[in-house]
Design a protein around this motif. Structure first.
Motif, PDB file in Angstrom:
ATOM      1  N   LEU A 149       6.838   5.287  22.038  1.00 41.88           N
ATOM      2  CA  LEU A 149       7.152   3.966  22.579  1.00 41.88           C
ATOM      3  C   LEU A 149       8.209   3.267  21.728  1.00 41.88           C
ATOM      4  N   ALA A 150       8.062   3.369  20.408  1.00 40.82           N
ATOM      5  CA  ALA A 150       9.030   2.731  19.517  1.00 40.82           C
ATOM      6  C   ALA A 150      10.432   3.294  19.707  1.00 40.82           C
ATOM      7  N   SER A 151      10.497   4.567  20.075  1.00 42.90           N
ATOM      8  CA  SER A 151      11.800   5.200  20.246  1.00 42.90           C
ATOM      9  C   SER A 151      12.430   4.922  21.595  1.00 42.90           C
ATOM     10  N   ASN A 152      11.611   4.793  22.644  1.00 47.34           N
ATOM     11  CA  ASN A 152      12.145   4.793  24.000  1.00 47.34           C
ATOM     12  C   ASN A 152      12.148   3.449  24.708  1.00 47.34           C
ATOM     13  N   LEU A 153      11.444   2.468  24.184  1.00 45.16           N
ATOM     14  CA  LEU A 153      11.399   1.180  24.866  1.00 45.16           C
ATOM     15  C   LEU A 153      12.366   0.206  24.209  1.00 45.16           C
ATOM     16  N   PRO A 154      13.326  -0.343  24.956  1.00 39.13           N
ATOM     17  CA  PRO A 154      14.300  -1.247  24.355  1.00 39.13           C
ATOM     18  C   PRO A 154      13.688  -2.543  23.868  1.00 39.13           C
ATOM     19  N   VAL A 182       3.956  10.269  13.966  1.00 40.52           N
ATOM     20  CA  VAL A 182       4.816   9.154  14.389  1.00 40.52           C
ATOM     21  C   VAL A 182       6.262   9.631  14.459  1.00 40.52           C
ATOM     22  N   GLY A 183       6.690  10.364  13.419  1.00 39.18           N
ATOM     23  CA  GLY A 183       8.056  10.872  13.423  1.00 39.18           C
ATOM     24  C   GLY A 183       8.318  11.836  14.565  1.00 39.18           C
ATOM     25  N   LEU A 184       7.355  12.699  14.872  1.00 37.95           N
ATOM     26  CA  LEU A 184       7.518  13.616  15.997  1.00 37.95           C
ATOM     27  C   LEU A 184       7.509  12.862  17.322  1.00 37.95           C
ATOM     28  N   GLY A 185       6.652  11.853  17.441  1.00 40.29           N
ATOM     29  CA  GLY A 185       6.651  11.040  18.653  1.00 40.29           C
ATOM     30  C   GLY A 185       7.961  10.302  18.841  1.00 40.29           C
ATOM     31  N   PHE A 186       8.532   9.853  17.726  1.00 41.13           N
ATOM     32  CA  PHE A 186       9.807   9.134  17.783  1.00 41.13           C
ATOM     33  C   PHE A 186      10.928  10.026  18.311  1.00 41.13           C
ATOM     34  N   ALA A 187      10.788  11.345  18.133  1.00 43.93           N
ATOM     35  CA  ALA A 187      11.819  12.281  18.591  1.00 43.93           C
ATOM     36  C   ALA A 187      11.687  12.633  20.066  1.00 43.93           C
ATOM     37  N   ILE A 188      10.624  12.179  20.737  1.00 43.74           N
ATOM     38  CA  ILE A 188      10.431  12.511  22.146  1.00 43.74           C
ATOM     39  C   ILE A 188      11.392  11.700  23.009  1.00 43.74           C
ATOM     40  N   ASP A 189      12.172  12.366  23.809  1.00 43.36           N
ATOM     41  CA  ASP A 189      13.041  11.722  24.793  1.00 43.36           C
ATOM     42  C   ASP A 189      12.261  11.641  26.102  1.00 43.36           C
TER      43      ASP A 189
END
Length: 351
Positions: free
Chosen positions: A54-59, A309-316
Motif C-alpha cells: 500500500l505504501a508503494s502503490n497508493l499516491p 515490508v521491503g518485499l511488499g514495497f516492491a510489488i507493482d
C-alpha cells in the motif's frame, strides 16, 4: 594510467541514502504490529506485506513516503532503504531462524516420520512448480513459489531468490504465499470439521501444509496444546529442508544457460544459508540459555517483518492485476497440492 573503478561511497552517504527507506520500513512494521494488536486474527507478517504494498502503490499514502516532490519522488527516496531491508534483513532473519530448530526434536519423529515429511516437501515443491508453469508465471516465479509453499513461506522465497540471483521475481510469490498462508488459518480448522482428524494428526497436517511458522502456530492452536506441539515439530522439519533445497536451487541456476557467468563470483552456498545451518547446530548443543533464545526469536520476527515490508514495497499492483487470475489460480492449485501432500504425510506417520 588512472583506474576507471569508481571509488566506494562514503559510509555517511550510504547511510543517508538508506535511512529514509529504513525509517519508513520501521514505521510500517510498527503500524502492522499495531493493527495485529487490534485484530489478532490478522497475522502481523501478512500485514507487513500488505502495508508495504500500500505504501508503494497508493499516491495518498503516508506523507513520509511521498516527500515534498510527490508520490514518485518520495518512492524514489525511500526505495534504496526498502530494497536493502528486503535483502539484508531477510538474510539476518533466516540465520536466526536456525535457532528455532533442535535436531533432537527431528530425531524424535524417527526415520519414517522424517522420510514422510521429506516426501511431502518434495511433492509440494514439484506440484507447486508444475502449477506455476501451467499458469505461465514468468521468470523465476515458479521456483520461488515452490520454495515458499513447500518449506517456510516468505523466508524460503527470500533465501531461494538470493541464492539464485532472482530477487526481482520475489515480490509476487511473497504476496501469494502470504495470502494462502493467511487463508489457511481459517480454512484448515473448517476442513478438519469434515475430516475429523484427532488433535495430534491435525497438528501434523498443519505443520506439513501451512507455509510460515507464525501461520502454523495460529492455525494449530485452535485445536489445543497437543496439536500445537505436533505442528511445530513437523513444521521445523520442513524448515530444515531450507539449506539443501536452496543449495540445489543455486546449483540448478548455475547450470542454466547463462547462469554460470552471471553467478561466477557468488558462493555456491550463500553465507546466510551457512549461518542458518550453524545456528541449527548451535541450538542443538543445548548451551544457549532461554533468555538468549527468547531474544533471538523476537529479533528474528522483527527482522523478517522489516524484510517483508521491503518485499511488499516492491510489488507493482498494476502489473500484479494484469496477471492476477493466473497467479491466483496457480497459488490456489498449489495450496491444494500442498494440503494433499500434508495429509499423505500424516497418514504415513500414523501407519
Amino acid at each position: 594510467m588512472p583506474s576507471s573503478t569508481p571509488a566506494p561511497a562514503a559510509p555517511g552517504r550510504v547511510l543517508g541514502r538508506l535511512l529514509p527507506g529504513l525509517a519508513a520500513a520501521a514505521a510500517v512494521v510498527a503500524a502492522a504490529f499495531g493493527l495485529h494488536a487490534l485484530l489478532p486474527g490478522a497475522p502481523a507478517l501478512s500485514l507487513c506485506v500488505l502495508l508495504g504494498a500500500l505504501a508503494s502503490n497508493l499516491p495518498w499514502g503516508p506523507a513520509a513516503a511521498r516527500g515534498r516532490t510527490g508520490a514518485a519522488g518520495g518512492k524514489a527516496r525511500v526505495s534504496p532503504g526498502m530494497a536493502w531491508a528486503a535483502r539484508h534483513l531477510m538474510r539476518a532473519g533466516i540465520v536466526l531462524l536456525g535457532l528455532q530448530l533442535v535436531l533432537a526434536d527431528v530425531a524424535a519423529l524417527g526415520v519414517g516420520g522424517v522420510a514422510a515429511i521429506a516426501v511431502a516437501v518434495a511433492v509440494a515443491f514439484g506440484g507447486t512448480w508444475l502449477a506455476a508453469k501451467l499458469f505461465r508465471l514468468p521468470g523465476d516465479q515458479p521456483v520461488l513459489l515452490a520454495a515458499g509453499f513447500s518449506i517456510c513461506g516468505a523466508s524460503a522465497i527470500g533465501a531461494m531468490a538470493q541464492a539464485r540471483g532472482s530477487q526481482r521475481d520475489a515480490p509476487v510469490p511473497v504476496a501469494l504465499v502470504t495470502l494462502c498462508g493467511t487463508l489457511a488459518i481459517a480454512a484448515l480448522p473448517a476442513a478438519n470439521a469434515a475430516l475429523g482428524l484427532g488433535a495430534v494428526d491435525f497438528g501434523r497436517w498443519v505443520g506439513a501444509s501451512v507455509h510460515d511458522v507464525g501461520q502454523v502456530v495460529a492455525t494449530a492452536q485452535t485445536a489445543g496444546a497437543a496439536a500445537l506441539a505436533a505442528a511445530v515439530v513437523v513444521k521445523l522439519v520442513r524448515v530444515l529442508a531450507l539449506a539443501p533445497v536452496t543449495l540445489l536451487g543455486a546449483l540448478a541456476a548455475r547450470r542454466a544457460p547463462g547462469g554460470g557467468a552471471a553467478r561466477a563470483g557468488a558462493p555456491l552456498v550463500p553465507l546466510f544459508v551457512a549461518g542458518f545451518a550453524a545456528m541449527v547446530a548451535l541450538r542443538s548443543t543445548g548451551l544457549l540459555p532461554d533468555a538468549v533464545l527468547d531474544a533471538a526469536a523476537v529479533a528474528q520476527h522483527l527482522l523478517l517483518a522489516g524484510a517483508l515490508v521491503g518485499l511488499g514495497f516492491a510489488i507493482d499492483v498494476r502489473a500484479l492485476f494484469r496477471t492476477a487470475w493466473r497467479a491466483t489460480a496457480a497459488a490456489l492449485t498449489a495450496w491444494l497440492v500442498v494440503a494433499a501432500a500434508g495429509l499423505g504425510a500424516v497418514a504415513a506417520m500414523a501407519a
